[in-house]
Design a protein around this motif. Structure first.
Motif, PDB file in Angstrom:
ATOM      1  N   TRP A  16      -9.883 -87.160 -55.280  1.00 48.52           N
ATOM      2  CA  TRP A  16      -9.675 -86.425 -54.040  1.00 48.52           C
ATOM      3  C   TRP A  16     -10.546 -87.000 -52.920  1.00 48.52           C
ATOM      4  O   TRP A  16     -10.084 -87.170 -51.804  1.00 48.52           O
ATOM      5  CB  TRP A  16     -10.002 -84.945 -54.248  1.00 48.52           C
ATOM      6  CG  TRP A  16     -10.002 -84.177 -52.964  1.00 48.52           C
ATOM      7  CD1 TRP A  16      -8.915 -83.721 -52.288  1.00 48.52           C
ATOM      8  CD2 TRP A  16     -11.147 -83.810 -52.194  1.00 48.52           C
ATOM      9  NE1 TRP A  16      -9.316 -83.090 -51.141  1.00 48.52           N
ATOM     10  CE2 TRP A  16     -10.683 -83.125 -51.058  1.00 48.52           C
ATOM     11  CE3 TRP A  16     -12.514 -84.001 -52.356  1.00 48.52           C
ATOM     12  CZ2 TRP A  16     -11.541 -82.635 -50.090  1.00 48.52           C
ATOM     13  CZ3 TRP A  16     -13.371 -83.492 -51.394  1.00 48.52           C
ATOM     14  CH2 TRP A  16     -12.873 -82.822 -50.274  1.00 48.52           C
ATOM     15  N   TRP A  17     -11.795 -87.309 -53.227  1.00 45.43           N
ATOM     16  CA  TRP A  17     -12.721 -87.834 -52.222  1.00 45.43           C
ATOM     17  C   TRP A  17     -12.242 -89.185 -51.692  1.00 45.43           C
ATOM     18  O   TRP A  17     -12.309 -89.446 -50.497  1.00 45.43           O
ATOM     19  CB  TRP A  17     -14.123 -87.947 -52.827  1.00 45.43           C
ATOM     20  CG  TRP A  17     -15.154 -88.372 -51.830  1.00 45.43           C
ATOM     21  CD1 TRP A  17     -15.619 -89.630 -51.608  1.00 45.43           C
ATOM     22  CD2 TRP A  17     -15.821 -87.536 -50.895  1.00 45.43           C
ATOM     23  NE1 TRP A  17     -16.550 -89.631 -50.611  1.00 45.43           N
ATOM     24  CE2 TRP A  17     -16.692 -88.339 -50.149  1.00 45.43           C
ATOM     25  CE3 TRP A  17     -15.780 -86.173 -50.621  1.00 45.43           C
ATOM     26  CZ2 TRP A  17     -17.504 -87.839 -49.140  1.00 45.43           C
ATOM     27  CZ3 TRP A  17     -16.589 -85.675 -49.629  1.00 45.43           C
ATOM     28  CH2 TRP A  17     -17.445 -86.518 -48.894  1.00 45.43           C
ATOM     29  N   ARG A  22      -8.739 -88.648 -49.546  1.00 44.53           N
ATOM     30  CA  ARG A  22      -8.616 -87.657 -48.468  1.00 44.53           C
ATOM     31  C   ARG A  22      -8.341 -88.370 -47.155  1.00 44.53           C
ATOM     32  O   ARG A  22      -8.766 -89.506 -46.937  1.00 44.53           O
ATOM     33  CB  ARG A  22      -9.867 -86.793 -48.384  1.00 44.53           C
ATOM     34  CG  ARG A  22     -11.104 -87.524 -48.010  1.00 44.53           C
ATOM     35  CD  ARG A  22     -12.313 -86.602 -48.111  1.00 44.53           C
ATOM     36  NE  ARG A  22     -13.520 -87.385 -47.972  1.00 44.53           N
ATOM     37  CZ  ARG A  22     -14.212 -87.467 -46.850  1.00 44.53           C
ATOM     38  NH1 ARG A  22     -13.842 -86.783 -45.804  1.00 44.53           N
ATOM     39  NH2 ARG A  22     -15.288 -88.226 -46.785  1.00 44.53           N
ATOM     40  N   SER A  23      -7.623 -87.717 -46.304  1.00 45.92           N
ATOM     41  CA  SER A  23      -7.275 -88.346 -45.024  1.00 45.92           C
ATOM     42  C   SER A  23      -8.460 -88.243 -44.074  1.00 45.92           C
ATOM     43  O   SER A  23      -9.187 -87.242 -44.081  1.00 45.92           O
ATOM     44  CB  SER A  23      -6.054 -87.673 -44.413  1.00 45.92           C
ATOM     45  OG  SER A  23      -6.306 -86.296 -44.227  1.00 45.92           O
TER      46      SER A  23
END
Length: 115
Positions: free
Chosen positions: A107-108, A111-112
């Protein structure tokens, strides 16, 4: 209290322990480990009351459900330090932690960027 909990862990794996006691122990473990409480912990005094009252009451009830000879044998094993090792549960917990760390890292990395 620690000896009693260790003895209950030993007694839960004994074939002479009634099924209803094993189910109660499973629910107690799930309740103790669950982040969801009957009374939320942020409420002063009352928040900790469910753990202080319900868990010891459940342990007392489970001990009463288990035959005395089984509990004595379990206490003797707990005093001797001969506790059963559950490798499958340990490996499952380690894999769960590894998957959680991997999901957070993924996720890290994906992430946008903030606009």
């Amino acid at each position: 209290m620690k000896l009693e909990v260790m003895a209950l862990a030993v007694a839960a794996q004994d074939t002479r322990t009634p099924r209803r006691a094993k189910i109660l122990l499973l629910f107690l473990l799930a309740y103790a480990a669950s982040p969801i409480d009957l009374i939320p912990d942020f409420i002063p005094v009352l928040g900790m009351l469910d753990e202080v009252v319900l868990l010891p009451l459940g342990i007392w009830l489970a001990v009463r459900m288990i035959p005395p000879d089984v509990m004595e044998a379990a206490r003797a094993r707990a005093r001797a330090g001969k506790l059963p090792a559950n490798w499958a549960a340990g490996i499952f917990i380690l894999l769960l932690w590894a998957a959680s760390i991997a999901a957070i890292a993924w996720w890290w990395m994906n992430r946008s960027p903030a606009a």
